[in-house]
Enzyme design. Structure first.
Site, PDB file in Angstrom:
ATOM      1  N   CYS A  36     -19.471 117.634  45.909  1.00 38.97           N
ATOM      2  CA  CYS A  36     -19.057 118.940  46.413  1.00 38.97           C
ATOM      3  C   CYS A  36     -19.668 120.062  45.588  1.00 38.97           C
ATOM      4  CB  CYS A  36     -17.529 119.045  46.380  1.00 38.97           C
ATOM      5  SG  CYS A  36     -16.696 118.010  47.602  1.00 38.97           S
ATOM      6  N   CYS A  86     -32.502 120.124  38.766  1.00 34.42           N
ATOM      7  CA  CYS A  86     -31.414 120.219  39.757  1.00 34.42           C
ATOM      8  C   CYS A  86     -30.158 120.587  38.987  1.00 34.42           C
ATOM      9  CB  CYS A  86     -31.264 118.902  40.524  1.00 34.42           C
ATOM     10  SG  CYS A  86     -30.835 117.480  39.491  1.00 34.42           S
TER      11      CYS A  86
END
Length: 409
Positions: free
Chosen positions: A211, A367
């Site tokens: 999430c 990332c």
């Protein structure tokens, strides 16, 4: 996944024996439950006698905990090793701004004490592992899993399978969710089904975004968490038809909702023991394809950039492989943006953005945590890019070790 359309119409006997009586204050508090034929006086007394173990005090755990306490469940144990941060509050409605920085379980316990002072709440600020979970589950009638990672989900499922405890399971992703009830030793004639009958093993690490990487709409947590709490009420009281052996799939963005049947996998070996070590909790599928990717730490990268600025040597070129939403929250500048799902296509064009970037200096991919960038680096190396590295720890490490001014997410 052993699942087909349709389901059997089965009810289950109540899971919990009732307490002898309710107090006058309890009868007033739960009067609307007492009016319901499916719950009534006896069902409310069963709730008062119930002991529920809740994994996680986050997006799913927040509404689960609030509705269990409000329903009069006698004992709730909540386990979570995380602290409240500002990015939690849009969906983890049990917490408040004043709780930022506190352990989630302590914040949740205090909120439940205000909501339902007669409910016993045991708050465990710890991480579940293969060494402690069996002892922690003892004395509980059912488990609700609101965790946010595959390691914990499979650990909890395996522990419940061994103990024979029913498990209410849910997972959320952006606008979509899944919800089911698993039970390895249900009363006859119900079929025993577990998470491993639905998904035999977890996906490789990093293959499914969390999430924190993909995002999630807050209202979805409330919807699914409320449904999980309702499944607990049904199991405890014997009301209605629980989701045992059924999987609910919903998409709030499209307002779709469907249910499929989960069947036991006759070829699956039952889980009879947990791993020996505390760190090996999930039997996750390894990702050997990224094991040998060259990496650079945040501190090392900052030094390389600074030295290149002084000497005129080729400076590392940063490539952000995250999604657009993540990049809008925080990014390392300057950097080239090439999302992971387009890396292979972009790399195939030597005159494209990656080819031009590689001509300016060695590529360093980043990332959020370093997993997706390692996968992207593997793809680029296979496409013929010579000097490609992954930023170890991702932008989280950069924020922690180099530039604390960047916002976290």
């Amino acid at each position: 996944m052993s699942a087909v359309g349709g389901s059997a119409d089965r009810t289950l006997p109540p899971l919990v024996d009732p307490v002898s009586d309710l107090s006058r204050e309890e009868r007033e508090r739960y009067s609307r439950h007492l009016l319901l034929g499916a719950i009534g006086d006896v069902g409310q007394r069963r709730l008062r006698a119930a002991s529920v173990f809740v994994v996680g005090a986050g997006g799913l755990g927040a509404p689960v905990l609030m509705y269990l306490a409000a329903a009069g469940v006698g004992r709730i144990t909540v386990v979570d090793d995380d602290e409240v941060d500002l990015g939690n509050l849009h969906r983890q409605v049990i917490h408040s701004v004043g709780a930022v920085g506190r352990p989630k379980v302590d914040s949740a316990r205090d909120r439940l004490a205000e909501l339902a002072p007669g409910v016993r709440v045991d708050a465990l600020h710890t991480r579940l592992d293969a060494l402690n979970i069996s002892a922690l589950l003892e004395g509980h009638h059912l488990v609700i899993d609101g965790s946010d990672n595959f390691a914990t989900r499979y650990l909890v499922s395996d522990a419940c399978e061994i103990a024979g405890i029913p498990l209410i399971w849910g997972t959320i992703d952006r606008f979509r969710a899944q919800l089911a009830v698993f039970w390895s030793r249900p009363p006859e004639p119900a079929d025993p089904v577990t998470l491993r009958d639905l998904y035999p093993s977890p996906p490789p690490p990093g293959s499914v975004p969390s999430c924190a990487e993909a995002g999630v709409v807050g209202a979805l947590c409330g919807t699914v968490g409320s449904m999980m709490a309702m499944e607990a009420v049904k199991l405890v009281t014997g009301a209605g038809r629980p989701l045992l052996g059924r999987l609910v799939l919903m998409d709030l963005l499209d307002s779709t909702h469907r249910t499929v049947t989960i069947r036991p996998d006759p070829s699956r070996d039952p889980v009879t023991q947990l791993p020996d070590g505390a760190d090996d909790v999930s039997c996750e599928v390894p990702a050997p394809e990224i094991a040998s990717v060259p990496t650079v730490t945040a501190v090392e990268l900052a030094q390389e950039l600074a030295e290149a600025g002084h000497s005129g040597a080729l400076a590392p070129v940063l490539v952000d492989v995250r999604g657009a939403g993540e990049r809008s929250i925080a990014r390392i500048d300057p950097s080239v943006w090439v999302p992971l799902d387009s890396i292979a296509e972009v790399a195939a064009d030597p005159t494209g953005v990656l080819g031009r970037a590689a001509a300016r200096g060695p590529l360093v991919l980043y990332c959020k945590s370093g997993v997706r960038s390692a996968r992207a680096a593997t793809t680029l190396s296979g496409a013929g890019f010579d000097w490609v590295r992954s930023l170890a720890g991702g932008i989280e490490a950069w924020t922690r070790d180099v530039d604390p001014s960047l916002p976290g997410y």
